[in-house]
Design a protein around this motif. Structure first.
Motif, mmCIF file in Angstrom:
data_model
loop_
_atom_site.group_PDB
_atom_site.id
_atom_site.type_symbol
_atom_site.label_atom_id
_atom_site.label_comp_id
_atom_site.label_asym_id
_atom_site.label_seq_id
_atom_site.Cartn_x
_atom_site.Cartn_y
_atom_site.Cartn_z
ATOM 1 N N ARG A 14 0.842 -1.212 0.000
ATOM 2 C CA ARG A 14 0.000 0.000 0.000
ATOM 3 C C ARG A 14 0.868 1.249 0.000
ATOM 4 O O ARG A 14 0.600 2.214 -0.720
ATOM 5 C CB ARG A 14 -0.906 0.011 1.219
ATOM 6 C CG ARG A 14 -2.104 -0.869 1.097
ATOM 7 C CD ARG A 14 -3.050 -0.721 2.292
ATOM 8 N NE ARG A 14 -3.875 -1.904 2.365
ATOM 9 C CZ ARG A 14 -3.782 -2.838 3.306
ATOM 10 N NH1 ARG A 14 -2.930 -2.710 4.298
ATOM 11 N NH2 ARG A 14 -4.558 -3.893 3.268
ATOM 12 N N ALA A 15 1.909 1.258 0.829
ATOM 13 C CA ALA A 15 2.802 2.423 0.910
ATOM 14 C C ALA A 15 3.502 2.646 -0.427
ATOM 15 O O ALA A 15 3.622 3.785 -0.893
ATOM 16 C CB ALA A 15 3.815 2.223 2.030
ATOM 17 N N ARG A 21 0.972 4.069 -2.987
ATOM 18 C CA ARG A 21 0.705 5.487 -2.733
ATOM 19 C C ARG A 21 1.866 6.347 -3.235
ATOM 20 O O ARG A 21 1.672 7.351 -3.911
ATOM 21 C CB ARG A 21 0.468 5.721 -1.240
ATOM 22 C CG ARG A 21 0.123 7.163 -0.911
ATOM 23 C CD ARG A 21 -0.279 7.315 0.543
ATOM 24 N NE ARG A 21 -1.442 6.519 0.864
ATOM 25 C CZ ARG A 21 -2.698 6.858 0.601
ATOM 26 N NH1 ARG A 21 -2.954 7.996 0.004
ATOM 27 N NH2 ARG A 21 -3.691 6.079 0.931
ATOM 28 N N MET A 42 1.940 6.372 -7.159
ATOM 29 C CA MET A 42 0.846 7.136 -7.761
ATOM 30 C C MET A 42 1.003 8.632 -7.507
ATOM 31 O O MET A 42 0.651 9.439 -8.358
ATOM 32 C CB MET A 42 -0.505 6.634 -7.260
ATOM 33 C CG MET A 42 -0.817 5.197 -7.666
ATOM 34 S SD MET A 42 -0.708 4.888 -9.448
ATOM 35 C CE MET A 42 -2.195 5.700 -10.005
ATOM 36 N N GLU A 43 1.556 9.015 -6.348
ATOM 37 C CA GLU A 43 1.770 10.433 -6.073
ATOM 38 C C GLU A 43 2.832 11.016 -6.990
ATOM 39 O O GLU A 43 2.832 12.211 -7.269
ATOM 40 C CB GLU A 43 2.165 10.631 -4.613
ATOM 41 C CG GLU A 43 1.016 10.446 -3.657
ATOM 42 C CD GLU A 43 1.436 10.483 -2.191
ATOM 43 O OE1 GLU A 43 2.645 10.564 -1.906
ATOM 44 O OE2 GLU A 43 0.531 10.417 -1.339
ATOM 45 N N HIS A 60 -11.451 1.376 -8.015
ATOM 46 C CA HIS A 60 -10.007 1.591 -8.094
ATOM 47 C C HIS A 60 -9.239 0.292 -8.246
ATOM 48 O O HIS A 60 -9.677 -0.774 -7.860
ATOM 49 C CB HIS A 60 -9.502 2.378 -6.884
ATOM 50 C CG HIS A 60 -9.588 1.633 -5.588
ATOM 51 N ND1 HIS A 60 -8.707 0.634 -5.254
ATOM 52 C CD2 HIS A 60 -10.454 1.736 -4.564
ATOM 53 C CE1 HIS A 60 -9.034 0.158 -4.057
ATOM 54 N NE2 HIS A 60 -10.088 0.811 -3.627
ATOM 55 N N GLY A 72 -4.800 -0.394 -3.411
ATOM 56 C CA GLY A 72 -5.208 0.918 -3.904
ATOM 57 C C GLY A 72 -6.322 1.486 -3.047
ATOM 58 O O GLY A 72 -6.960 0.775 -2.273
ATOM 59 N N ASP A 73 -6.549 2.802 -3.156
ATOM 60 C CA ASP A 73 -7.636 3.430 -2.415
ATOM 61 C C ASP A 73 -8.083 4.700 -3.132
ATOM 62 O O ASP A 73 -7.621 4.986 -4.233
ATOM 63 C CB ASP A 73 -7.236 3.715 -0.963
ATOM 64 C CG ASP A 73 -6.060 4.669 -0.823
ATOM 65 O OD1 ASP A 73 -5.836 5.526 -1.706
ATOM 66 O OD2 ASP A 73 -5.349 4.577 0.193
ATOM 67 N N ASP A 126 -7.371 7.774 -2.614
ATOM 68 C CA ASP A 126 -6.317 8.758 -2.841
ATOM 69 C C ASP A 126 -5.296 8.304 -3.875
ATOM 70 O O ASP A 126 -4.773 9.130 -4.625
ATOM 71 C CB ASP A 126 -5.641 9.103 -1.527
ATOM 72 C CG ASP A 126 -6.593 9.788 -0.564
ATOM 73 O OD1 ASP A 126 -7.451 10.570 -1.024
ATOM 74 O OD2 ASP A 126 -6.501 9.530 0.646
ATOM 75 N N THR A 127 -5.004 6.997 -3.940
ATOM 76 C CA THR A 127 -4.024 6.554 -4.929
ATOM 77 C C THR A 127 -4.547 6.733 -6.348
ATOM 78 O O THR A 127 -3.766 6.874 -7.279
ATOM 79 C CB THR A 127 -3.628 5.072 -4.732
ATOM 80 O OG1 THR A 127 -4.789 4.241 -4.831
ATOM 81 C CG2 THR A 127 -2.924 4.849 -3.412
ATOM 82 N N HIS A 128 -5.847 6.755 -6.532
ATOM 83 C CA HIS A 128 -6.411 6.865 -7.875
ATOM 84 C C HIS A 128 -7.138 8.190 -8.111
ATOM 85 O O HIS A 128 -7.861 8.343 -9.080
ATOM 86 C CB HIS A 128 -7.324 5.665 -8.148
ATOM 87 C CG HIS A 128 -6.536 4.411 -8.334
ATOM 88 N ND1 HIS A 128 -5.891 3.778 -7.302
ATOM 89 C CD2 HIS A 128 -6.243 3.722 -9.450
ATOM 90 C CE1 HIS A 128 -5.251 2.734 -7.775
ATOM 91 N NE2 HIS A 128 -5.438 2.679 -9.067
ATOM 92 N N ASP A 129 -6.939 9.161 -7.229
ATOM 93 C CA ASP A 129 -7.601 10.447 -7.330
ATOM 94 C C ASP A 129 -7.222 11.169 -8.625
ATOM 95 O O ASP A 129 -8.101 11.627 -9.353
ATOM 96 C CB ASP A 129 -7.256 11.303 -6.112
ATOM 97 C CG ASP A 129 -8.027 12.605 -6.086
ATOM 98 O OD1 ASP A 129 -9.264 12.550 -5.969
ATOM 99 O OD2 ASP A 129 -7.393 13.676 -6.180
#
Length: 98
Positions: free
Chosen positions: A31-32, A35, A38-39, A82, A89-90, A92-95
């Motif tokens: 997850r980390a 994130r 994706m950022e 997502h 994923g969540d 925020d990762t796919h925002d």
């Protein structure tokens, strides 16, 4: 054909010695990493109205995000579940993608 941006991200991961999106079968580390990756790929800046909402689900409340073009009239709806294998994923990762 895989999206060129995703190809670039996966090539960069392989160059760093990382093969894929999962780290040692460790969900927290994966997850980390998702994130962070994706950022680093913010995507195009498209101006939309964004609302964080919640909807009831069988196992409890589900967080959702509504993106709407700035218009007063009706707009089409796309439901995007997502990525991340339902684990890493969540919202925020796919925002930026949405």
């Amino acid at each position: 054909t895989l999206d060129p941006t995703l190809q670039l991200m996966l090539t960069g991961l392989r160059a760093a010695g990382i093969d894929g999106l999962v780290t040692d079968d460790d969900a927290v580390a994966s997850r980390a990493m998702m994130r962070l990756n994706m950022e680093s790929l913010p995507g195009p800046q498209i101006h939309v109205e964004v609302s964080d909402l919640s909807v009831p689900g069988k196992a409890g409340t589900i967080r959702v995000r509504h993106y709407r073009p700035p218009t007063d009239g009706p707009a089409p709806l796309l439901v995007f579940y997502h990525g991340g294998g339902w684990v890493i994923g969540d919202l925020d990762t796919h925002d930026a993608l949405c």
